[in-house]
Design a protein around this motif. Structure first.
Motif, short mmCIF file in Angstrom:
data_model
loop_
_atom_site.label_atom_id
_atom_site.label_comp_id
_atom_site.label_asym_id
_atom_site.label_seq_id
_atom_site.Cartn_x
_atom_site.Cartn_y
_atom_site.Cartn_z
N ARG A 357 0.83 -1.19 0.00
CA ARG A 357 0.00 0.00 0.00
C ARG A 357 0.87 1.25 0.00
N VAL A 358 0.29 2.34 -0.44
CA VAL A 358 1.02 3.60 -0.56
C VAL A 358 0.72 4.46 0.66
N PRO A 359 1.74 4.92 1.41
CA PRO A 359 1.48 5.72 2.61
C PRO A 359 1.13 7.17 2.26
N GLY A 360 0.38 7.81 3.17
CA GLY A 360 0.11 9.22 3.04
C GLY A 360 1.32 10.03 3.44
N SER A 361 1.21 11.35 3.29
CA SER A 361 2.38 12.20 3.50
C SER A 361 2.23 13.22 4.62
N GLN A 362 1.01 13.47 5.12
CA GLN A 362 0.85 14.55 6.09
C GLN A 362 -0.37 14.33 6.97
N PRO A 363 -0.35 14.95 8.17
CA PRO A 363 -1.53 14.87 9.04
C PRO A 363 -2.65 15.72 8.48
N VAL A 364 -3.88 15.44 8.90
CA VAL A 364 -5.05 16.16 8.43
C VAL A 364 -5.92 16.51 9.62
N ALA A 365 -6.35 17.76 9.68
CA ALA A 365 -7.34 18.19 10.68
C ALA A 365 -8.66 18.43 9.95
N MET A 366 -9.72 17.76 10.39
CA MET A 366 -11.03 17.85 9.75
C MET A 366 -11.99 18.65 10.62
N ARG A 367 -12.83 19.45 9.99
CA ARG A 367 -13.87 20.19 10.71
C ARG A 367 -15.18 19.44 10.61
N SER A 368 -15.79 19.18 11.76
CA SER A 368 -17.09 18.50 11.79
C SER A 368 -17.78 18.84 13.09
N ALA A 369 -19.08 19.06 13.04
CA ALA A 369 -19.88 19.36 14.23
C ALA A 369 -19.36 20.58 14.98
N TYR A 379 -3.08 1.06 13.40
CA TYR A 379 -1.68 0.93 13.79
C TYR A 379 -1.07 2.26 14.21
N GLU A 380 -1.53 3.36 13.62
CA GLU A 380 -0.96 4.67 13.92
C GLU A 380 -1.23 5.11 15.35
N SER A 381 -2.22 4.50 15.99
CA SER A 381 -2.57 4.91 17.35
C SER A 381 -1.42 4.69 18.33
N ALA A 382 -0.50 3.79 18.02
CA ALA A 382 0.57 3.45 18.95
C ALA A 382 1.69 4.48 18.97
N PHE A 383 1.73 5.38 18.01
CA PHE A 383 2.87 6.29 17.86
C PHE A 383 2.56 7.66 18.46
N PRO A 384 3.23 8.01 19.57
CA PRO A 384 2.92 9.27 20.25
C PRO A 384 3.21 10.50 19.40
N GLY A 385 4.20 10.42 18.52
CA GLY A 385 4.54 11.59 17.71
C GLY A 385 3.42 12.02 16.79
N LEU A 386 2.65 11.08 16.26
CA LEU A 386 1.54 11.43 15.38
C LEU A 386 0.46 12.19 16.16
N ARG A 387 0.20 11.78 17.38
CA ARG A 387 -0.82 12.42 18.19
C ARG A 387 -0.36 13.84 18.57
N ARG A 388 0.93 13.99 18.86
CA ARG A 388 1.45 15.32 19.21
C ARG A 388 1.34 16.26 18.01
N GLU A 389 1.57 15.75 16.81
CA GLU A 389 1.38 16.56 15.60
C GLU A 389 -0.04 17.11 15.52
N LEU A 390 -1.00 16.24 15.77
CA LEU A 390 -2.40 16.68 15.70
C LEU A 390 -2.71 17.72 16.76
N ALA A 391 -2.16 17.53 17.97
CA ALA A 391 -2.40 18.52 19.02
C ALA A 391 -1.84 19.87 18.62
N ARG A 392 -0.69 19.88 17.99
CA ARG A 392 -0.07 21.14 17.57
C ARG A 392 -0.81 21.77 16.40
N LEU A 393 -1.63 20.97 15.70
CA LEU A 393 -2.50 21.53 14.67
C LEU A 393 -3.77 22.14 15.26
#
Length: 520
Positions: A357-369, A379-393
């Motif tokens: 499979r082809v990986p994505g390249s960047q985090p995404v912040a979605m607007r809803s509700a 699988y991405e849930s295990a990586f703390p760095g990805l979550r920190r990226e989202l928080a900084r977004l």
């Protein structure tokens, strides 16, 4: 005598495997968080009392293999040989810990050397965990800090330095307690220092958790007008047929719209087969699901070229997909085969696909509700760095879509769900996990449980999530605990090399005297 020594040696090695394996009881499903603070003591006693550093390394490797085999036991469903290979390879990462522990804890350590061990052994442990956590080796599923997901006070230290700080504290307490329970002759001073140090470290962990999650961190309402959001997690179970799976998701979503109501509906990973944009009938079902629910629906499936698909999530409204996220970290040997030209032969031992499979390249912040959500996929849930990226977004809520159909009924369900508690504490944002056939769960920004629906049940579960953002030091600074561990190891190694060089250097005056004596 020789026979007795050989027998005791093999007994010790067998015990090493068993002692390593029982460390797993601190993780879900047993979830004995308190066990983590003492579980390594038997292993450390075995390696520190080894007759040589080589024997200590062997015992550490066996303990690591036992731990890995017990933790990843669910891999046996893909083949026992695969589990044996994984256990043998990842077990090697325990060897540096065993060698260092043997050097610093053997032969009745003086209080000063014990204090050094309390600093250095945890640092080596956490660095080896970081190596084991690289995506190609399976990621940070089995790091020791995750055991504190259901210990709110002690686990709160994750807000200060992430899961790595928790790991440093847990291992340091184990090292200190090793001096207390060491065989006779360990030294009264070392025992006193060990007991005092263990109590002090536990106090530091509790104080850190209280400061981060109690009065020490400032909480702000989320960006939305409402301070709560109602999220519906759709869990229809393990359904193999794609059409039946889609129908089950749509039916449960319509039920949410008729009865419970929600602000957002989340479907699990692989809830849709193929790319909806290339399947008008599937696209119509997803739009209709958004109409029936009266809110946006987050779904997941394969997108793009069938010859090179990506694992993709779409946020659907009655008008169609309004936002898209492509999974960035793929499962090795599950979604791609690392170094396929070299390791292609491993495909017979793993569920690796024929096409990566082809990986994505960047985090995404979605607007809803009216809020901002940060999607991640399984699988991405295990990586703390990805979550920190989202928080900084600036996201208000992180949403993970899971499945786990491959390992149905195993401990992996609870392990994945428990990770969300630690991730929530680390970034100070609530976290939800919607699993199609796993365990769906939700935690608030302090890691407190809001919802836990095990894989045996099916349905659509609506959870009210408080939207509170906590400005945690981990979000601001990142993985500083790893850098501290690296600095401790580097300084200790440098000092050891300097001592060795100095010890073998002959002073100039002594060299001159030696030359005169030789001439005479």
């Amino acid at each position: 005598m020789a026979v007795s020594w050989a027998a005791s040696r093999w007994v010790a090695r067998g015990l090493a495997v068993g002692f390593g394996a029982v460390v797993v009881a601190a993780f879900p499903e047993p979830a004995l968080w308190w066990w983590a603070w003492v579980a390594l003591v038997p292993v450390l006693v075995l390696v520190s009392t080894s007759p040589s550093w080589g024997e200590a390394a062997l015992r550490a490797w066996l303990a690591g293999a036992g731990f890995t085999a017990a933790f990843y036991h669910w891999l046996a469903t893909q083949g026992v040989l695969l589990l044996v290979v994984v256990a043998a390879l990842l077990g090697l990462l325990w060897v540096p810990v065993g060698v260092v522990a043997h050097r610093l804890l053997r032969d009745r350590p003086a209080p000063r050397r014990l204090g050094l061990a309390v600093a250095v052994v945890p640092a080596v442990w956490v660095l080896t965990e970081a190596v084991r956590s690289v995506p190609v080796l399976g990621g940070p599923w089995a790091v020791l800090g995750l055991t504190q997901w259901n210990a709110p006070l002690l686990g709160g230290s994750a807000a200060l330095g992430g899961v790595w700080l928790l790991g440093l504290l847990v291992v340091a307490v184990n090292v200190a307690l090793t001096a207390v329970v060491a065989p006779p002759g360990g030294g009264r001073g070392a025992r006193l220092v060990g007991a005092t140090g263990a109590a002090a470290l536990l106090g530091v962990a509790a104080l850190g958790g209280w400061a981060a999650l109690g009065g020490g961190a400032r909480a702000e309402p989320a960006s939305s007008q409402s301070q709560v959001v109602r999220v519906a997690l759709v869990q229809p179970g393990d359904i193999a047929d794609p059409a039946e799976r889609l129908t089950a998701h749509a039916a449960l979503t319509a039920e949410v719209g008729r009865i419970d109501g929600a602000d957002l509906v989340v479907w699990g990973q692989s809830s849709v087969t193929g790319d909806p944009a290339q399947q008008p009938a599937v696209e119509a079902v997803l739009r209709r699901a958004a109409v029936d629910a009266g809110v946006d629906v987050l779904v997941n499936g394969k997108a793009g070229n069938p010859a090179a698909p990506s694992n993709t999530s779409w946020l659907y409204t009655p008008e169609g997909a309004q936002a898209t996220y492509h999974k960035r970290l793929l499962v090795p040997f599950g979604e791609y085969l690392p170094w396929r030209p070299v390791l292609g032969w491993l495909k017979s031992l793993t569920p690796a696909p024929d096409l990566d499979r082809v990986p994505g390249s960047q985090p995404v912040a979605m607007r809803s509700a009216g809020i901002t959500i940060g999607p991640l996929i399984s699988y991405e849930s295990a990586f703390p760095g990805l979550r920190r990226e989202l928080a900084r977004l600036g996201v208000d809520l992180t949403v993970v879509q899971g499945s786990l159909g491959t390992f149905q009924g195993s401990w992996l369900h609870a392990q994945q769900a428990a990770i969300e508690a630690v991730r929530a504490v680390e970034i100070g944002r609530p976290a939800v996990l919607g699993a199609m056939s796993g365990t769906s769960a939700a935690f608030d920004a302090r890691g407190r449980l809001l919802l836990w629906e095990p894989h045996q049940v099916t349905g659509a579960f609506v959870v009210t999530v408080p939207l509170v953002g906590i400005d945690t030091p981990y979000v601001r600074v990142g993985d500083w605990a790893l850098w501290v561990a690296a600095a401790v190891v580097a300084c200790t190694a440098g000092a050891a090399v300097l001592r060795r060089v100095t010890r073998h250097r002959v002073p100039r005056g002594d060299q001159s005297s030696q030359n005169r004596s030789t001439s005479t």
